[in-house]
Design an enzyme around this catalytic site. Structure first.
Site, PDB file in Angstrom:
ATOM      1  N   CYS A 142       0.823  -1.213   0.000  1.00 32.48           N
ATOM      2  CA  CYS A 142       0.000   0.000   0.000  1.00 32.48           C
ATOM      3  C   CYS A 142       0.856   1.262   0.000  1.00 32.48           C
ATOM      4  CB  CYS A 142      -0.940   0.006   1.201  1.00 32.48           C
ATOM      5  SG  CYS A 142      -0.108  -0.037   2.812  1.00 32.48           S
ATOM      6  N   ASN A 143       2.099   1.157   0.456  1.00 31.69           N
ATOM      7  CA  ASN A 143       2.931   2.350   0.564  1.00 31.69           C
ATOM      8  C   ASN A 143       4.054   2.428  -0.446  1.00 31.69           C
ATOM      9  OD1 ASN A 143       1.689   3.775   2.658  1.00 31.69           O
ATOM     10  ND2 ASN A 143       2.615   2.438   4.198  1.00 31.69           N
ATOM     11  N   ARG A 144       4.283   1.383  -1.226  1.00 37.35           N
ATOM     12  CA  ARG A 144       5.411   1.433  -2.157  1.00 37.35           C
ATOM     13  C   ARG A 144       5.262   0.384  -3.254  1.00 37.35           C
ATOM     14  NH1 ARG A 144       9.588   2.112   0.291  1.00 37.35           N
ATOM     15  NH2 ARG A 144       8.635   2.341   2.337  1.00 37.35           N
TER      16      ARG A 144
ATOM     17  N   GLN B  60       5.459  -9.352   3.403  1.00 38.86           N
ATOM     18  CA  GLN B  60       5.125  -8.934   2.041  1.00 38.86           C
ATOM     19  C   GLN B  60       6.322  -9.072   1.109  1.00 38.86           C
ATOM     20  OE1 GLN B  60       3.877  -5.022   3.248  1.00 38.86           O
ATOM     21  NE2 GLN B  60       1.690  -5.514   3.125  1.00 38.86           N
TER      22      GLN B  60
ATOM     23  N   GLU C 141       7.036  -1.370  11.589  1.00 38.68           N
ATOM     24  CA  GLU C 141       5.903  -2.283  11.348  1.00 38.68           C
ATOM     25  C   GLU C 141       6.416  -3.576  10.730  1.00 38.68           C
ATOM     26  OE1 GLU C 141       4.473  -3.209   8.308  1.00 38.68           O
ATOM     27  OE2 GLU C 141       5.506  -1.917   6.880  1.00 38.68           O
TER      28      GLU C 141
ATOM     29  N   GLU D 282      -4.150  -9.976   4.731  1.00 37.90           N
ATOM     30  CA  GLU D 282      -3.392  -9.815   5.969  1.00 37.90           C
ATOM     31  C   GLU D 282      -3.780  -8.543   6.712  1.00 37.90           C
ATOM     32  OE1 GLU D 282       1.281  -9.715   7.490  1.00 37.90           O
ATOM     33  OE2 GLU D 282       0.807  -9.677   5.351  1.00 37.90           O
TER      34      GLU D 282
ATOM     35  N   ALA E 280     -10.218  -9.819   2.951  1.00 40.65           N
ATOM     36  CA  ALA E 280      -9.851 -10.920   3.849  1.00 40.65           C
ATOM     37  C   ALA E 280      -8.359 -11.198   3.799  1.00 40.65           C
ATOM     38  CB  ALA E 280     -10.639 -12.182   3.483  1.00 40.65           C
TER      39      ALA E 280
ATOM     40  N   SER F 132       9.122   2.382   6.410  1.00 41.57           N
ATOM     41  CA  SER F 132       7.666   2.281   6.484  1.00 41.57           C
ATOM     42  C   SER F 132       7.047   3.559   7.016  1.00 41.57           C
ATOM     43  CB  SER F 132       7.268   1.117   7.398  1.00 41.57           C
ATOM     44  OG  SER F 132       7.715  -0.118   6.884  1.00 41.57           O
TER      45      SER F 132
END
Length: 451
Positions: free
Chosen positions: A54-56, A123, A117, A196, A194, A112
């Site tokens: 989601c961030n990279r 991931q 985190e 992680e 559904a 992060s």
């Protein structure tokens, strides 16, 4: 680097671009594998691994650095539907040890949004495994990702950077508590997805005494399993409008390439709610909820970038451990730097000595008829003398080539190859043998200051 080429990372993150740009370069696992296969099918890139969260989004490739960067940027721009020149403004492109350092820092949680985190390690591992399955990794990326994952484990075991299990999900639940009041157990919460992140969100909500409703179609079995663990229930996307009409809080995190909640549909739902407020937290990239939904009366919408202000309040707690974590990263980078240096040095030294041996053999053969009266012992002495001269002549160049300074060493390698007319093909074979056979295993160098 001779045969495999140089290591390059081309990436975009929450530090360089907003979610509106990042979501255009978000890849599902199958799409990431497709991209990597496309990249290695050409001449410029030999190895490729793609990480997308989601961030990279970061692509690690091995090949000719200039051609590889151009080809990769073009491929990403095509998928993002924009010009390569525009995309380049939001991207970073470290090479070799700087690229390795970027990955080490990512896996360790240092890059992060929420420092420390833990989800990013899993991931990254799954991204690497997907590239292995796609057949797009090689000696360099195999070594890189194995070492990076090990570095992440060291950071978590030797520092307190990850204490408190902070995560995007935890921050999202904290935001909901701040906005809706501490008694979340009295609220109706819907989780869309559904994966992680959804599971971690459910766990954080369960700790607040909240029973959640999961909305999922593709992974209904997994959603049911998570719901059973945390005392929730499961619904389908077909029933999403009904769930939205009843919910107080909605947290969405799917891998859908298109929005699941549109402004027109939500407007109809809000009419049914008779002014009851609705909190929407969109953790997905690409986003699951159309940004225009925030303009509807009674709707409060937060996306992944909006959480950064919440994160800033928690950052000081982990800053003290950041220094220790960066020391671990730099310690491991020194090990990787030595290994990368040997990929060039050892094959070149081997080729240099083979070149010297071939000259000795050639000179001895050309002059064999000049000492037919010499005894076998004399011939052995001549042979030994010739080889001794060759070894002494190459001793100092060998020492100079083994310098620990990678920039100086690289220049000397290029000069040595040119002066002695060494062929890359021979060095290539030796490099592959060193990588696959483990000859490049080294001890850490002296630690450099952390950034």
């Amino acid at each position: 680097m001779s045969r495999g080429g140089e290591l390059l990372c081309l990436g975009i993150s929450h530090k360089t671009a907003p979610v509106a740009v990042r979501e255009r370069l978000a890849f599902t696992t199958p799409r990431a594998q497709e991209l990597c296969r496309e990249l290695v099918s050409g001449d410029a890139i030999r190895e490729a691994v793609a990480i997308s969260t989601c961030n990279r989004t970061e692509i690690y490739v091995v090949g000719d650095p200039v051609a590889a960067e151009s080809e990769l940027l073009t491929a990403l721009a095509r998928r993002a539907g924009t010009r390569a020149t525009e995309l380049a403004e939001a991207m970073y492109a470290p090479r070799n040890c700087d690229a390795a350092r970027q990955l080490y820092r990512v896996v360790s949680g240092l890059e992060s949004m929420i420092v420390g985190e833990a989800e990013i390690q899993g991931q990254t591992k799954r991204a690497y495994e997907a590239a292995l399955e796609a057949g797009t990794t090689g000696p360099m990326t195999n070594r890189l990702f194995t070492a990076a994952l090990q570095t992440g484990k060291r950071v978590r075991s030797e520092t307190a950077l990850g204490d408190g299990r902070a995560s995007v999900s935890g921050i999202a639940v904290g935001l909901a508590r701040d906005l809706m009041g501490p008694d979340l157990e009295k609220r109706d919460v819907v989780i869309i997805g559904a994966g992680e992140t959804s599971e971690l969100t459910a766990q954080a909500l369960a700790e607040q005494g909240v029973r959640t409703i999961f909305v999922a179609n593709r992974h209904a079995d997994r959603a049911r399993s998570i719901a059973d663990r945390f005392g929730g229930s499961v619904s389908s996307l077909h029933d999403l409008p009904e769930r939205l009409a009843e919910a107080d809080i909605v947290v969405s995190s799917t891998s859908s390439p298109h929005p699941l909640i549109g402004v027109d549909e939500l407007a109809l739902v809000m009419r049914e709610r008779n002014g009851a407020p609705l909190l929407l937290i969109d953790l997905a990239v690409p986003r699951d909820i159309e940004p225009a939904c925030s303009e509807l009366d009674g709707v409060a919408l937060y996306d992944i970038d909006d959480l950064q202000s919440v994160v800033a309040r928690n950052r000081q707690v982990r800053e003290a451990e950041r220094v220790h974590a960066e020391e671990v990263v730099e310690d491991e980078i020194q090990r990787f730097a030595r290994w990368m240096g040997q990929l060039d040095v050892m094959p070149t030294i081997s080729a240099l000595r083979e070149h010297g041996e071939s000259i000795v053999e050639q000179v001895l053969a050309e002059n064999a008829g000049r000492w037919e009266s010499a005894s076998p012992r004399d011939r052995a002495r001549i042979d030994a003398l010739a080889r001794s001269i060759m070894q002494r002549l190459l001793h100092e160049p060998t020492i100079r080539l083994k310098t620990n300074d990678r920039e100086i060493s690289h220049g000397r390698l290029e000069m040595a190859r040119e002066l002695f007319g060494l062929l890359d093909e021979g060095a290539d074979e030796a490099a592959d043998a060193a990588v696959e056979g483990g000859e490049a295993e080294v001890r850490p160098l002296r630690r450099r200051d952390a950034r």
